[in-house]
Design a protein around this motif. Structure first.
Motif, PDB file in Angstrom:
ATOM      1  N   GLY A 110       0.788  -1.235   0.000  1.00  0.00           N
ATOM      2  CA  GLY A 110       0.000   0.000   0.000  1.00  0.00           C
ATOM      3  C   GLY A 110       0.821   1.286   0.000  1.00  0.00           C
ATOM      4  O   GLY A 110       0.273   2.369   0.198  1.00  0.00           O
ATOM      5  N   LEU A 111       2.149   1.176  -0.271  1.00  0.00           N
ATOM      6  CA  LEU A 111       2.970   2.402  -0.243  1.00  0.00           C
ATOM      7  C   LEU A 111       2.605   3.356  -1.384  1.00  0.00           C
ATOM      8  O   LEU A 111       2.327   4.544  -1.154  1.00  0.00           O
ATOM      9  CB  LEU A 111       4.464   2.048  -0.333  1.00  0.00           C
ATOM     10  CG  LEU A 111       5.091   1.530   0.955  1.00  0.00           C
ATOM     11  CD1 LEU A 111       6.505   1.025   0.705  1.00  0.00           C
ATOM     12  CD2 LEU A 111       5.123   2.636   1.995  1.00  0.00           C
ATOM     13  N   ALA A 112       2.577   2.861  -2.632  1.00  0.00           N
ATOM     14  CA  ALA A 112       2.292   3.756  -3.767  1.00  0.00           C
ATOM     15  C   ALA A 112       0.882   4.343  -3.612  1.00  0.00           C
ATOM     16  O   ALA A 112       0.672   5.538  -3.841  1.00  0.00           O
ATOM     17  CB  ALA A 112       2.421   2.998  -5.082  1.00  0.00           C
ATOM     18  N   ARG A 113      -0.061   3.523  -3.208  1.00  0.00           N
ATOM     19  CA  ARG A 113      -1.433   4.019  -3.028  1.00  0.00           C
ATOM     20  C   ARG A 113      -1.471   5.105  -1.950  1.00  0.00           C
ATOM     21  O   ARG A 113      -2.123   6.143  -2.123  1.00  0.00           O
ATOM     22  CB  ARG A 113      -2.356   2.865  -2.647  1.00  0.00           C
ATOM     23  CG  ARG A 113      -3.766   3.276  -2.834  1.00  0.00           C
ATOM     24  CD  ARG A 113      -4.798   2.357  -2.262  1.00  0.00           C
ATOM     25  NE  ARG A 113      -6.015   3.130  -2.256  1.00  0.00           N
ATOM     26  CZ  ARG A 113      -6.958   3.043  -3.167  1.00  0.00           C
ATOM     27  NH1 ARG A 113      -6.864   2.183  -4.128  1.00  0.00           N
ATOM     28  NH2 ARG A 113      -8.014   3.832  -3.104  1.00  0.00           N
ATOM     29  N   GLY A 114      -0.757   4.874  -0.860  1.00  0.00           N
ATOM     30  CA  GLY A 114      -0.722   5.869   0.225  1.00  0.00           C
ATOM     31  C   GLY A 114      -0.124   7.187  -0.262  1.00  0.00           C
ATOM     32  O   GLY A 114      -0.639   8.274   0.047  1.00  0.00           O
TER      33      GLY A 114
ATOM     34  N   GLN B 165      -1.501   0.476 -13.770  1.00  0.00           N
ATOM     35  CA  GLN B 165      -2.751   0.910 -14.400  1.00  0.00           C
ATOM     36  C   GLN B 165      -3.944   0.622 -13.480  1.00  0.00           C
ATOM     37  O   GLN B 165      -4.837   1.457 -13.304  1.00  0.00           O
ATOM     38  CB  GLN B 165      -2.923   0.195 -15.750  1.00  0.00           C
ATOM     39  CG  GLN B 165      -4.004   0.821 -16.612  1.00  0.00           C
ATOM     40  CD  GLN B 165      -4.220   0.061 -17.918  1.00  0.00           C
ATOM     41  OE1 GLN B 165      -3.378  -0.726 -18.341  1.00  0.00           O
ATOM     42  NE2 GLN B 165      -5.356   0.282 -18.537  1.00  0.00           N
ATOM     43  N   ARG B 166      -3.951  -0.571 -12.852  1.00  0.00           N
ATOM     44  CA  ARG B 166      -5.060  -0.919 -11.934  1.00  0.00           C
ATOM     45  C   ARG B 166      -5.088   0.034 -10.751  1.00  0.00           C
ATOM     46  O   ARG B 166      -6.144   0.467 -10.288  1.00  0.00           O
ATOM     47  CB  ARG B 166      -4.900  -2.351 -11.437  1.00  0.00           C
ATOM     48  CG  ARG B 166      -5.185  -3.398 -12.497  1.00  0.00           C
ATOM     49  CD  ARG B 166      -5.511  -4.728 -11.835  1.00  0.00           C
ATOM     50  NE  ARG B 166      -4.476  -5.164 -10.905  1.00  0.00           N
ATOM     51  CZ  ARG B 166      -3.453  -5.960 -11.229  1.00  0.00           C
ATOM     52  NH1 ARG B 166      -3.339  -6.407 -12.460  1.00  0.00           N
ATOM     53  NH2 ARG B 166      -2.552  -6.297 -10.328  1.00  0.00           N
ATOM     54  N   LEU B 167      -3.884   0.356 -10.259  1.00  0.00           N
ATOM     55  CA  LEU B 167      -3.772   1.261  -9.108  1.00  0.00           C
ATOM     56  C   LEU B 167      -4.384   2.625  -9.452  1.00  0.00           C
ATOM     57  O   LEU B 167      -5.184   3.180  -8.692  1.00  0.00           O
ATOM     58  CB  LEU B 167      -2.282   1.400  -8.793  1.00  0.00           C
ATOM     59  CG  LEU B 167      -1.818   2.145  -7.569  1.00  0.00           C
ATOM     60  CD1 LEU B 167      -2.324   1.458  -6.315  1.00  0.00           C
ATOM     61  CD2 LEU B 167      -0.279   2.180  -7.545  1.00  0.00           C
ATOM     62  N   TYR B 168      -4.032   3.149 -10.635  1.00  0.00           N
ATOM     63  CA  TYR B 168      -4.514   4.482 -11.014  1.00  0.00           C
ATOM     64  C   TYR B 168      -6.020   4.448 -11.280  1.00  0.00           C
ATOM     65  O   TYR B 168      -6.742   5.375 -10.890  1.00  0.00           O
ATOM     66  CB  TYR B 168      -3.765   5.006 -12.245  1.00  0.00           C
ATOM     67  CG  TYR B 168      -2.246   5.018 -12.081  1.00  0.00           C
ATOM     68  CD1 TYR B 168      -1.664   5.383 -10.867  1.00  0.00           C
ATOM     69  CD2 TYR B 168      -1.398   4.659 -13.124  1.00  0.00           C
ATOM     70  CE1 TYR B 168      -0.284   5.369 -10.711  1.00  0.00           C
ATOM     71  CE2 TYR B 168      -0.012   4.649 -12.969  1.00  0.00           C
ATOM     72  CZ  TYR B 168       0.530   4.998 -11.755  1.00  0.00           C
ATOM     73  OH  TYR B 168       1.893   4.990 -11.595  1.00  0.00           O
TER      74      TYR B 168
HETATM   75  C1  LIG Z   1       3.679   0.310  -9.545  1.00  0.00           C
HETATM   76  C2  LIG Z   1       4.337   0.371  -8.182  1.00  0.00           C
HETATM   77  C3  LIG Z   1       4.815   1.791  -7.928  1.00  0.00           C
HETATM   78  C4  LIG Z   1       3.307  -0.037  -7.120  1.00  0.00           C
HETATM   79  O1  LIG Z   1       3.912   0.142  -5.851  1.00  0.00           O
HETATM   80  P1  LIG Z   1       3.344  -0.555  -4.533  1.00  0.00           P
HETATM   81  O2  LIG Z   1       3.856   0.219  -3.376  1.00  0.00           O
HETATM   82  O3  LIG Z   1       3.609  -2.008  -4.571  1.00  0.00           O
HETATM   83  O4  LIG Z   1       1.767  -0.295  -4.710  1.00  0.00           O
HETATM   84  P2  LIG Z   1       0.615  -0.652  -3.680  1.00  0.00           P
HETATM   85  O5  LIG Z   1       1.123  -1.625  -2.641  1.00  0.00           O
HETATM   86  O6  LIG Z   1       0.013   0.618  -3.198  1.00  0.00           O
HETATM   87  O7  LIG Z   1      -0.424  -1.370  -4.621  1.00  0.00           O
HETATM   88  C5  LIG Z   1       0.040  -2.355  -5.515  1.00  0.00           C
HETATM   89  C6  LIG Z   1      -0.770  -3.612  -5.401  1.00  0.00           C
HETATM   90  O8  LIG Z   1      -0.620  -4.167  -4.119  1.00  0.00           O
HETATM   91  C7  LIG Z   1      -1.910  -4.418  -3.577  1.00  0.00           C
HETATM   92  N1  LIG Z   1      -1.771  -4.280  -2.131  1.00  0.00           N
HETATM   93  C8  LIG Z   1      -1.682  -3.135  -1.436  1.00  0.00           C
HETATM   94  N2  LIG Z   1      -1.593  -3.423  -0.119  1.00  0.00           N
HETATM   95  C9  LIG Z   1      -1.594  -4.773  -0.022  1.00  0.00           C
HETATM   96  C10 LIG Z   1      -1.481  -5.662   1.051  1.00  0.00           C
HETATM   97  N3  LIG Z   1      -1.389  -5.237   2.305  1.00  0.00           N
HETATM   98  N4  LIG Z   1      -1.485  -6.989   0.768  1.00  0.00           N
HETATM   99  C11 LIG Z   1      -1.587  -7.430  -0.487  1.00  0.00           C
HETATM  100  N5  LIG Z   1      -1.678  -6.617  -1.543  1.00  0.00           N
HETATM  101  C12 LIG Z   1      -1.695  -5.320  -1.304  1.00  0.00           C
HETATM  102  C13 LIG Z   1      -2.785  -3.378  -4.205  1.00  0.00           C
HETATM  103  O9  LIG Z   1      -4.153  -3.713  -4.151  1.00  0.00           O
HETATM  104  C14 LIG Z   1      -2.245  -3.391  -5.591  1.00  0.00           C
HETATM  105  O10 LIG Z   1      -2.674  -4.556  -6.257  1.00  0.00           O
HETATM  106  P3  LIG Z   1      -3.775  -4.533  -7.380  1.00  0.00           P
HETATM  107  O11 LIG Z   1      -3.277  -3.663  -8.462  1.00  0.00           O
HETATM  108  O12 LIG Z   1      -3.872  -5.945  -7.768  1.00  0.00           O
HETATM  109  O13 LIG Z   1      -4.963  -3.929  -6.719  1.00  0.00           O
HETATM  110  C15 LIG Z   1       5.525  -0.631  -8.109  1.00  0.00           C
HETATM  111  O14 LIG Z   1       5.065  -1.887  -8.535  1.00  0.00           O
HETATM  112  C16 LIG Z   1       6.728  -0.211  -8.950  1.00  0.00           C
HETATM  113  O15 LIG Z   1       7.591   0.526  -8.491  1.00  0.00           O
HETATM  114  N6  LIG Z   1       6.795  -0.693 -10.215  1.00  0.00           N
HETATM  115  C17 LIG Z   1       7.909  -0.371 -11.115  1.00  0.00           C
HETATM  116  C18 LIG Z   1       7.847   1.069 -11.559  1.00  0.00           C
HETATM  117  C19 LIG Z   1       6.564   1.394 -12.270  1.00  0.00           C
HETATM  118  O16 LIG Z   1       6.142   0.694 -13.171  1.00  0.00           O
HETATM  119  N7  LIG Z   1       5.939   2.507 -11.852  1.00  0.00           N
HETATM  120  C20 LIG Z   1       4.724   2.984 -12.433  1.00  0.00           C
HETATM  121  C21 LIG Z   1       5.045   3.910 -13.552  1.00  0.00           C
HETATM  122  S1  LIG Z   1       3.596   4.580 -14.262  1.00  0.00           S
END
Ligand SMILES: CC(C)(COP(=O)(O)OP(=O)(O)OC[C@H]1O[C@@H](n2cnc3c(N)ncnc32)[C@H](O)[C@@H]1OP(=O)(O)O)[C@@H](O)C(=O)NCCC(=O)NCCS
Length: 328
Positions: A103-107, A138-141
């Motif tokens: 949940g870091l990116a979402r937060g 994309q799903r996150l956004y």
């Molecule tokens: C995209 C990115 C930033 C996401 O970061 P993150 O901190 O893992 O994001 P979040 O944890 O907030 O959410 C990611 C997923 O984890 C899930 N999640 C969040 N908290 C969770 C938890 N406690 N347990 C399980 N899953 C969880 C979310 O629901 C989401 O999954 P979903 O898309 O299936 O719904 C990371 O994957 C990344 O750095 N990717 C490479 C760079 C990149 O592509 N950046 C985007 C450029 S546009």
């Protein structure tokens, strides 16, 4: 979420540490993405000086003494159909691989969106890679309310580019040239109001890692070409990103693309980002040997009624702010 602290970049006092941490997290998260410019602390110094980038809106996730998640927010005046609106551009959303799915990116995005609303932004814009089925970003956004308003295809052409043709000529980035770009591209949605600061940052104060020049083709198409060398997997690689392709009469020709290629280094992989609705650009690129190699979505989150209206009625073509996708 225990063990993590969310702060704005403005709250981090040690700027040198911030730039180093951002550069290494960026390299770790985006280093494998094809076509993204590698980052160094010098690159981050330049990128974080982007006009409108607001450190009080940029967010970081910390654990112990490490930065493990981050995003940038830039406030800019952006055209959306008939109006210039205040837009919060979000980019470089990244979380360290060992700290994902917590949940870091979402937060960080929740905090950024709240901050943009408070700052009076009409909308937020970001670009993300499109996949089927949609990937995590994309799903996150989408989950946060962003929706796709334009698809942007990444066209690439491997070297060599040698061909009998008249090369485009370099022009100095004078204010008259800036006005020509404004006249030719300023009516497009996604266009960022080009003031002195943005022009200087994009075309004059580029980082030491690469060069950015403006060119004019014999048939009077203006464009910017950014060139540099990347160390990818320890192997030096030369790149040339062409952006702001601005023909005088609306339709770009394959000859103009060839003239620009002739001005680029012959060993460079050449890239152009082409909005899906710009059919004449796609045809010209294909005729010059470019091939589509992936798609990005421009995603909008309207925050005001004006933005909702303009997004719903948009008929103008799209302008790609290339710095928010490949960092140049
Ligand atoms: C995209 C990115 C930033 C996401 O970061 P993150 O901190 O893992 O994001 P979040 O944890 O907030 O959410 C990611 C997923 O984890 C899930 N999640 C969040 N908290 C969770 C938890 N406690 N347990 C399980 N899953 C969880 C979310 O629901 C989401 O999954 P979903 O898309 O299936 O719904 C990371 O994957 C990344 O750095 N990717 C490479 C760079 C990149 O592509 N950046 C985007 C450029 S546009």
């Amino acid at each position: 979420m225990t063990g993590y602290e969310f702060v704005s970049h403005a709250e981090i006092d040690n700027r040198e540490w911030l730039l180093e941490s951002l550069a290494s997290l960026n390299e770790l998260t985006f280093g494998h993405y094809d076509g993204v410019v590698a980052s160094s602390p010098a690159f981050m110094e330049w990128y974080t000086a982007r006009p409108g980038m607001d450190p009080t809106l940029c967010q970081a996730g910390l654990t112990g003494d490490s930065l493990v998640s981050s995003l940038f927010v830039t406030l800019a005046r952006m055209r959306l159909d008939k109006e210039l609106l205040v837009c919060g551009i979000v980019d470089t959303v990244m979380t360290h691989p060992d700290h994902r799915r917590r949940g870091l990116a979402r937060g960080l995005l929740d905090r950024a969106i709240a901050g943009m609303r408070e700052a009076g932004a009409d909308l937020s814009l970001l670009y993300t890679a499109v996949a089927d089925p949609p990937a995590v970003p994309q799903r996150l956004y989408e989950g946060l309310g962003y929706s796709t308003c334009e698809l942007v295809d990444r066209f690439v052409k491997p070297p060599p580019h040698a061909r009998e043709c008249e090369p485009a000529v370099r022009v100095m980035p004078h204010v008259e040239v800036r006005r020509e770009f404004e006249t030719r591209l300023g009516g497009r949605s996604g266009w960022l109001a080009l003031d002195d600061a943005l022009w200087a940052w994009r075309r004059i104060d580029h980082p030491s890692d690469y060069t950015v020049e403006v060119y004019r083709t014999p048939d009077d198409t203006l464009a910017a070409i950014c060139t540099g060398r990347l160390l990818s997997g320890g192997r030096p690689r030369s790149f040339a990103v062409m952006s702001d392709l601005a023909p005088r009469g609306g339709r770009i020709t394959a000859d103009a693309i060839w003239s620009l290629l002739c001005a680029a280094p012959d060993d460079a992989t050449a890239t152009v980002l082409c909005p899906r609705s710009d059919i004449s650009l796609a045809h010209a690129l294909e005729a010059a040997g470019y091939r589509a190699a992936g798609t990005e979505a421009a995603m909008l989150l309207p925050l005001s009624e004006a933005a909702k209206e303009q997004a719903a009625s948009r008929s103008s073509p799209w302008y790609v702010a290339v710095e928010s996708i490949v960092g140049v």
